[in-house]
Design an enzyme around this catalytic site. Structure first.
Site, PDB file in Angstrom:
ATOM      1  CD  GLU A  10     -18.241 -31.726  24.635  1.00  0.00           C
ATOM      2  OE1 GLU A  10     -18.639 -32.903  24.580  1.00  0.00           O
ATOM      3  OE2 GLU A  10     -18.982 -30.783  24.957  1.00  0.00           O
ATOM      4  CD  GLN A  47     -18.184 -44.345  26.467  1.00  0.00           C
ATOM      5  OE1 GLN A  47     -19.165 -44.912  26.913  1.00  0.00           O
ATOM      6  NE2 GLN A  47     -17.766 -44.525  25.247  1.00  0.00           N
ATOM      7  CB  THR A  48     -17.962 -39.372  32.442  1.00  0.00           C
ATOM      8  OG1 THR A  48     -16.834 -40.117  31.999  1.00  0.00           O
ATOM      9  CG2 THR A  48     -17.792 -39.024  33.899  1.00  0.00           C
ATOM     10  CG  LEU A  82     -13.215 -39.817  34.288  1.00  0.00           C
ATOM     11  CD1 LEU A  82     -14.439 -39.577  35.139  1.00  0.00           C
ATOM     12  CD2 LEU A  82     -12.552 -38.473  33.993  1.00  0.00           C
ATOM     13  N   GLY A  83     -11.920 -44.069  34.448  1.00  0.00           N
ATOM     14  CA  GLY A  83     -12.005 -45.156  33.463  1.00  0.00           C
ATOM     15  C   GLY A  83     -11.667 -44.698  32.050  1.00  0.00           C
ATOM     16  CE1 TYR A  88     -20.805 -35.071  21.481  1.00  0.00           C
ATOM     17  CE2 TYR A  88     -18.630 -35.340  22.485  1.00  0.00           C
ATOM     18  CZ  TYR A  88     -19.919 -34.863  22.528  1.00  0.00           C
ATOM     19  OH  TYR A  88     -20.339 -34.137  23.608  1.00  0.00           O
ATOM     20  CG  ASP A 117     -24.555 -36.648  22.566  1.00  0.00           C
ATOM     21  OD1 ASP A 117     -25.640 -36.544  21.941  1.00  0.00           O
ATOM     22  OD2 ASP A 117     -24.394 -36.179  23.709  1.00  0.00           O
TER      23      ASP A 117
END
Ligand code: SF4
Length: 357
Positions: free
Chosen positions: A33, A38-39, A76-77, A116, A134
């Site tokens: 998770e 954001q990926t 991955l940021g 979340y 989400d």
């Protein structure tokens, strides 16, 4: 048949086969998770496998350093997620006797675990009845009930949560939540929802009124901050200078070349006379190499214009830099340091991946 039964029936046939769906181990679920926020799934999957391989247990993750985790996370940021991963693993292993909390409220006390993720772990790993909200679920619920309120306001968020909970399956909350998310990802698409394939089309108010594209309602526009970063690759031909970002800003604890932020990018013509540059590198007398590298790097809330200046210095100047507190490294050692995406792009352009500097 309830709306949830229909969703779960559809999910059983149409779900994508993903490794974290075959486990109820809270560590694996948490990891997946956090990585997937954001990926894209394809990108997240590769990182998930790498993490599981390197840290098969929560204990092994807790025993690693933050730097090791950041290195594995590289590319991955949103690096705060990786830092929180490290903090929370240590917290569970060393303060909670290695036992993952099994309630929503206890999960939310952990660093990096918000509504979340707490609902996801509580429902997927422990079958607790909490609706996962989400972006996909927001879109599905706002269309199913044609919610007029903006989903970026507090009352709009509360309304989404109330309605998502009203259709939750209390017997199978995990499967229900997975089904809602999967419906949003595969069928109730942002631009062109595939309503003719939708298992809950008969319940959908937006479909009935042919207003699917009006939902979710969003009012707030994201404010983008524009920034200018001047980077300095300072090399004596063998070694170069790097710094570790330490302030409370993007990319904290990642490594990069020395950088000066300014109101606009410095010019190649005048950079050596620039007051801030001279002050920062007063221990060296550099020559400017004729290499021009400019980048535009876009983050969620920031647009970063970056320019790299390549300074050539003498070996004794590098020794002076070390005495002034700068970190000196070489290509081989530097490959073990965690760096952000913009640095990776610079490194590629400089050619550091192929040749020793
Ligand atoms: Fe989304 Fe269409 Fe299904 Fe409504 S009917 S939930 S708009 S896919």
């Amino acid at each position: 048949m309830s709306i949830s039964d229909k969703l779960i029936e559809w999910y059983k046939i149409n779900q994508r086969d993903l490794p974290w769906r075959h486990t109820s181990n809270p560590y694996y679920i948490w990891l997946s998770e956090v990585i997937l926020q954001q990926t894209r799934i394809e990108q997240g999957l590769a990182y998930y496998k790498r993490f599981i391989q390197k840290f098969p247990t929560l204990k092994e993750l807790a025993d690693s350093t933050e730097e090791e985790i950041l290195k594995l996370w590289q590319g991955l940021g949103y690096y705060t997620r990786a830092r929180n991963l490290s903090l929370t693993a240590k917290n569970i292993v060393f303060n909670l006797e290695g036992v993952f909390p099994d309630s929503y409220s206890e999960l939310k006390k952990l660093k990096g675990i918000g509504d979340y993720t707490a609902a996801a772990i509580a429902s997927f790993a422990f079958s607790r009845p909490h609706a996962v909200i989400d972006g996909n679920v927001i879109r599905v619920v706002s269309r199913l009930f044609a919610i007029r309120e903006s989903v970026d306001t507090t009352s709009g968020k509360n309304e989404i949560k109330r309605l998502a909970t009203s259709i939750l399956n209390y017997e199978k909350p995990g499967e229900h939540n997975q089904a809602m998310m999967e419906l949003g990802a595969l069928v109730c698409l942002p631009k062109s929802p595939l309503c003719s394939d939708c298992p809950v089309v008969s319940y959908c108010v937006a479909f009935k009124e042919n207003r699917q594209h009006e939902f979710p309602v969003k009012l707030k526009k994201v404010k983008i901050r524009v920034r200018y970063f001047n980077y300095f690759f300072i090399s004596d031909g063998r070694r170069f200078i790097v710094v570790k970002r330490s302030d409370n800003d993007v990319w904290r604890n990642l490594y990069e070349f020395p950088m000066i932020e300014s109101n606009s990018l410095f010019s190649y013509r005048t950079v050596l006379d620039n007051h801030s540059v001279r002050k920062m590198f007063k221990f060296v007398s550099p020559k400017l190499a004729d290499t021009r590298i400019n980048k535009l790097h876009v983050l969620t809330h920031q647009k970063i214009y970056a320019r790299l200046f390549w300074f050539i210095i003498k070996e004794e100047d590098m020794d002076n830099a070390a005495k002034s507190g700068f970190l000196i490294t070489d290509t081989l050692t530097f490959q073990t340091y965690p760096v952000h995406r913009l640095m990776e792009l610079f490194i590629n352009d400089i050619g550091m991946n192929d040749t020793a500097v």
